[in-house]
Design a protein around this motif. Structure first.
Motif, PDB file in Angstrom:
ATOM      1  N   SER A 132      68.052 -27.301  -5.007  1.00 35.64           N
ATOM      2  CA  SER A 132      68.942 -26.522  -5.853  1.00 35.64           C
ATOM      3  C   SER A 132      68.152 -25.567  -6.745  1.00 35.64           C
ATOM      4  O   SER A 132      67.064 -25.875  -7.195  1.00 35.64           O
ATOM      5  N   TYR A 183      70.712 -30.205 -11.819  1.00 37.77           N
ATOM      6  CA  TYR A 183      71.832 -31.135 -11.816  1.00 37.77           C
ATOM      7  C   TYR A 183      72.113 -31.528 -13.253  1.00 37.77           C
ATOM      8  O   TYR A 183      71.214 -31.616 -14.068  1.00 37.77           O
ATOM      9  N   ARG A 193      75.198 -36.206   0.998  1.00 30.04           N
ATOM     10  CA  ARG A 193      76.330 -37.056   1.378  1.00 30.04           C
ATOM     11  C   ARG A 193      76.356 -37.301   2.876  1.00 30.04           C
ATOM     12  O   ARG A 193      76.604 -38.413   3.331  1.00 30.04           O
ATOM     13  N   ILE A 194      76.087 -36.263   3.653  1.00 32.57           N
ATOM     14  CA  ILE A 194      76.016 -36.433   5.108  1.00 32.57           C
ATOM     15  C   ILE A 194      74.873 -37.380   5.461  1.00 32.57           C
ATOM     16  O   ILE A 194      75.027 -38.262   6.306  1.00 32.57           O
ATOM     17  N   MET A 196      79.072 -20.442  -1.310  1.00 34.50           N
ATOM     18  CA  MET A 196      78.891 -21.803  -1.765  1.00 34.50           C
ATOM     19  C   MET A 196      77.542 -21.889  -2.476  1.00 34.50           C
ATOM     20  O   MET A 196      76.530 -21.432  -1.968  1.00 34.50           O
ATOM     21  N   ILE A 232      76.010 -27.256  -4.507  1.00 36.91           N
ATOM     22  CA  ILE A 232      77.061 -27.850  -3.682  1.00 36.91           C
ATOM     23  C   ILE A 232      76.541 -28.095  -2.271  1.00 36.91           C
ATOM     24  O   ILE A 232      76.823 -29.126  -1.671  1.00 36.91           O
ATOM     25  N   LYS A 233      75.757 -27.153  -1.740  1.00 37.97           N
ATOM     26  CA  LYS A 233      75.186 -27.342  -0.405  1.00 37.97           C
ATOM     27  C   LYS A 233      74.273 -28.556  -0.365  1.00 37.97           C
ATOM     28  O   LYS A 233      74.310 -29.332   0.579  1.00 37.97           O
ATOM     29  N   SER A 234      73.436 -28.732  -1.388  1.00 42.11           N
ATOM     30  CA  SER A 234      72.530 -29.880  -1.389  1.00 42.11           C
ATOM     31  C   SER A 234      73.304 -31.182  -1.562  1.00 42.11           C
ATOM     32  O   SER A 234      72.934 -32.197  -0.980  1.00 42.11           O
ATOM     33  N   ALA A 235      74.382 -31.165  -2.340  1.00 40.64           N
ATOM     34  CA  ALA A 235      75.195 -32.375  -2.491  1.00 40.64           C
ATOM     35  C   ALA A 235      75.805 -32.767  -1.149  1.00 40.64           C
ATOM     36  O   ALA A 235      75.818 -33.948  -0.787  1.00 40.64           O
ATOM     37  N   TRP A 236      76.306 -31.796  -0.410  1.00 40.17           N
ATOM     38  CA  TRP A 236      76.881 -32.102   0.903  1.00 40.17           C
ATOM     39  C   TRP A 236      75.824 -32.610   1.867  1.00 40.17           C
ATOM     40  O   TRP A 236      76.064 -33.513   2.652  1.00 40.17           O
ATOM     41  N   PHE A 237      74.629 -32.024   1.800  1.00 38.31           N
ATOM     42  CA  PHE A 237      73.532 -32.485   2.655  1.00 38.31           C
ATOM     43  C   PHE A 237      73.238 -33.956   2.399  1.00 38.31           C
ATOM     44  O   PHE A 237      73.109 -34.756   3.334  1.00 38.31           O
ATOM     45  N   ALA A 276      73.490 -38.546  -3.565  1.00 35.61           N
ATOM     46  CA  ALA A 276      74.688 -37.939  -2.979  1.00 35.61           C
ATOM     47  C   ALA A 276      75.876 -37.953  -3.941  1.00 35.61           C
ATOM     48  O   ALA A 276      76.726 -37.067  -3.898  1.00 35.61           O
TER      49      ALA A 276
END
Length: 140
Positions: free
Chosen positions: A130, A134, A12-13, A1, A5-10, A58
């Protein structure tokens, strides 16, 4: 991954965690005291500044106008629910106005930051965690 993508999920959470915390604190009949005991309006402003920033980060491809509209509507829903007598909370339209003002201020800041990044005034190679920049799309 990928790191992006990992930072986007972070984020969003973090956004949804902040959203749940905001709703719980707003709808508890007797919320726990916050250190420093800030005024109610300060709590509203802080919550919606955080939600606006986290929401913009997010969901970078979402419209800022739509995000602002949804968060303002959330502020109105919070006030309507606080009007339920069993909660022993006060419904105050000024709280909703404070929420909306905080949302507007933060989203204008985010918009200005995105425009500066797009014009090259802010380097795109180092944003959050990242390693890849972006790619925001700003539609007029």
């Amino acid at each position: 991954m990928s790191a992006m993508i990992k930072s986007a999920w972070f984020f969003r959470i973090a956004f949804f965690a902040a959203l749940v915390l905001t709703l719980v604190m707003a709808w508890l009949p007797h919320p726990p005291p916050i250190p420093g005991n800030p005024e109610d309006k300060i709590q509203h402003i802080a919550a919606f500044l955080a939600l606006s920033l986290l929401g913009a980060v997010a969901f970078p491809k979402s419209s800022l106008l739509r995000l602002g509209e949804r968060l303002s509507f959330l502020g109105a829903i919070i006030e309507v629910v606080q009007n339920i007598p069993a909660l022993h909370r006060d419904c105050d339209i000024m709280d909703w106005i404070a929420d909306t003002a905080a949302i507007l201020i933060m989203l204008l800041f985010v918009r200005a930051w995105r425009v500066r990044r797009k014009t090259g005034a802010i380097p795109t190679s180092r944003i959050f965690v990242s390693t890849r920049p972006y790619r925001f799309t700003i539609k007029p």
